[in-house]
Design an enzyme around this catalytic site. Structure first.
Site, mmCIF file in Angstrom:
data_model
loop_
_atom_site.group_PDB
_atom_site.id
_atom_site.type_symbol
_atom_site.label_atom_id
_atom_site.label_comp_id
_atom_site.label_asym_id
_atom_site.label_seq_id
_atom_site.Cartn_x
_atom_site.Cartn_y
_atom_site.Cartn_z
ATOM 1 C CE LYS A 1 34.155 -0.055 34.107
ATOM 2 N NZ LYS A 1 34.510 0.740 35.598
ATOM 3 C CG ASP B 1 35.198 1.759 26.220
ATOM 4 O OD1 ASP B 1 34.535 1.156 27.055
ATOM 5 O OD2 ASP B 1 36.172 2.372 26.940
ATOM 6 C CD GLN C 1 31.509 3.796 33.031
ATOM 7 O OE1 GLN C 1 30.238 3.392 33.726
ATOM 8 N NE2 GLN C 1 32.398 3.644 33.684
ATOM 9 C CB CYS D 1 41.419 6.081 33.895
ATOM 10 S SG CYS D 1 41.920 5.075 35.443
#
Ligand code: 7TS
Length: 411
Positions: free
Chosen positions: A230, A204, A207, A369
């Site tokens: 993002k 993932d 970020q 989250c």
């Protein structure tokens, strides 16, 4: 404090129209870029220009607008291929974001390959979007989920990683950078270790993409997911990188236009090749165009420079915040990016967030989250300040002054 002289922050900030606005009469101090980064004018303009002059549905038309829109859309796929060093442009699937990308992998590769008796390894650091799709599928298929735990500082626990790998997981999911603790995981090493036991690896990267140069071939992962909003791009668009050999074998997910080869009531319907097999329906066209402009913008500044600037901000923010009595920084692993999370004794994070907002300082509060992290650390949530290319040292000062003021009011 180390400021990067070569980095013209004032000029860069002028490219972001929203940074001019005020909140409650104070200049906006936007420290919530991990939730969504702001957009430079070139991204906003690229979307507007597309809508005003080029909009048409893609792939299916013979007319000029359809051809131009298709070229622009497919051009972004090529740009992204290069940006993350994928081997082939067919390995890039446009999705609506990281959540959608992970659900795609769960709904196709996962549904086809995971069964009762199998093990899926997830880290405690994952965002809910890299947990819940696997829990939903586990309920349906009956496989086990094993959790790779974290150490006190928020880094992955090596023992726990070893223990998870000893169970020969079929899939290992790991965030490149934790949105709550900022931990940067060594995804290259973890991928190699996971491959040794035969696991497929999903990273993932939500970020990580705004802060680091990503090289999916160097990482070696099988899937890499990220979101446009993002990385200075539009919301509602993102991508999934998947290794070609996996994408070719995977069954389709959403059915509809564009993902088929032939559709018939009389014979079996057949499917398109990747990436189109996974792009059913009309995509977020202006979003993809905006994402292309965001990639150009990031490259025009340079990810190395952005990373260096943000690293200095994180260091400065950590030091300055630590001067506040009762300050507890949450997530202090050696390699950090993107965020600084904290709690102050005797105060609740949401109260601090509300007071900061009244001072024009936008931070995020709560569990971000990532409830499993909160459960493990035994905390209700954190206050999270997150940084981007346009963040300044003066904004860190405003944050610190705001927290000091909030603490005085709340204690
Ligand atoms: N993965 C990580 C690591 C994230 O930080 C987020 C969003 C997602 C997945 C989901 O991304 P989406 O674009 O599909 O929604 N993180 C946050 C956050 O930290 N605050 O708001 C959203």
């Amino acid at each position: 404090m180390k400021r990067n002289a070569a980095y013209d922050l004032n000029a860069l900030r002028r490219e972001f129209p929203i940074l001019d606005r005020e909140v409650y009469g104070h200049p906006l101090v936007y420290l919530d870029s991990a939730a969504s980064a702001q957009k430079p004018r070139v991204v906003i303009e690229a979307q507007r220009e597309y809508e005003a002059h080029f909009h048409s549905n893609i792939h299916r038309g013979v007319h000029t607008l359809a051809t131009q829109a298709t070229e622009a859309y497919e051009g972004v796929r090529s740009k992204l291929t290069e940006h993350i060093n994928a081997a082939r442009r067919e390995e890039i699937i446009f999705t609506s974001g990281t959540t959608d990308s992970i659900n795609l992998v769960a709904g196709t590769w996962g549904r086809a390959n995971l069964n009762s008796g199998d093990v899926v390894a997830l880290t405690r650091l994952e965002h809910h979007s890299n947990i819940v799709p696997w829990q939903i599928l586990a309920k349906e298929k009956g496989f086990d989920i094993v959790v790779i735990e974290i150490d006190e500082d928020g880094s992955l626990c090596e023992e726990s990683l070893k223990a998870a790998l000893s169970r020969s997981p079929k899939l290992l999911c790991v965030s490149h950078v934790s949105n709550t603790l900022g931990t940067v995981n060594d995804v290259t090493r973890i991928t190699a270790q996971a491959h040794e036991v035969g696991a497929v690896v999903l990273v993932d990267g939500a970020q990580a993409v705004p802060h680091k140069k990503i090289d999916v071939r160097d990482i070696g992962c099988d899937f890499y997911a990220a979101s446009g909003h993002k990385m200075y791009g539009p919301s509602g668009v993102g991508f999934l990188y998947g290794k070609a050999e996996l994408l070719e074998e995977m069954p389709p997910w959403k059915g509809g236009g564009e993902m088929i080869q032939t559709v018939s009531f009389e014979e079996e319907t057949t499917f398109n090749v990747p990436p189109y097999k996974f792009e059913a329906g009309t995509p977020h066209l202006s979003g993809v165009i905006g994402l292309g402009a965001a990639l150009d913008w990031i490259n025009s500044v340079g990810l190395d420079k952005i990373a260096e600037h943000e690293e200095a901000l994180i260091k400065y923010a950590s030091e300055r915040l630590s001067e506040i009595e009762g300050m507890r920084l949450i997530g202090t692993s050696k390699d950090k990016a993107s965020v600084v999370s904290f709690l102050v004794d005797g105060t609740h994070p949401s109260d601090i967030g509300t007071i900061l907002d009244q001072l024009g300082v936008a931070v995020r509060t709560g569990h971000h989250c990532t409830e499993p992290i909160m459960n493990k650390l035994g905390i209700p949530g954190t206050v999270r300040a997150s940084f981007a290319a346009y963040s300044t040292f003066e904004e860190v000062d405003a944050l610190v002054a705001g927290v000091e003021r909030a603490v005085k009011m709340l204690r």
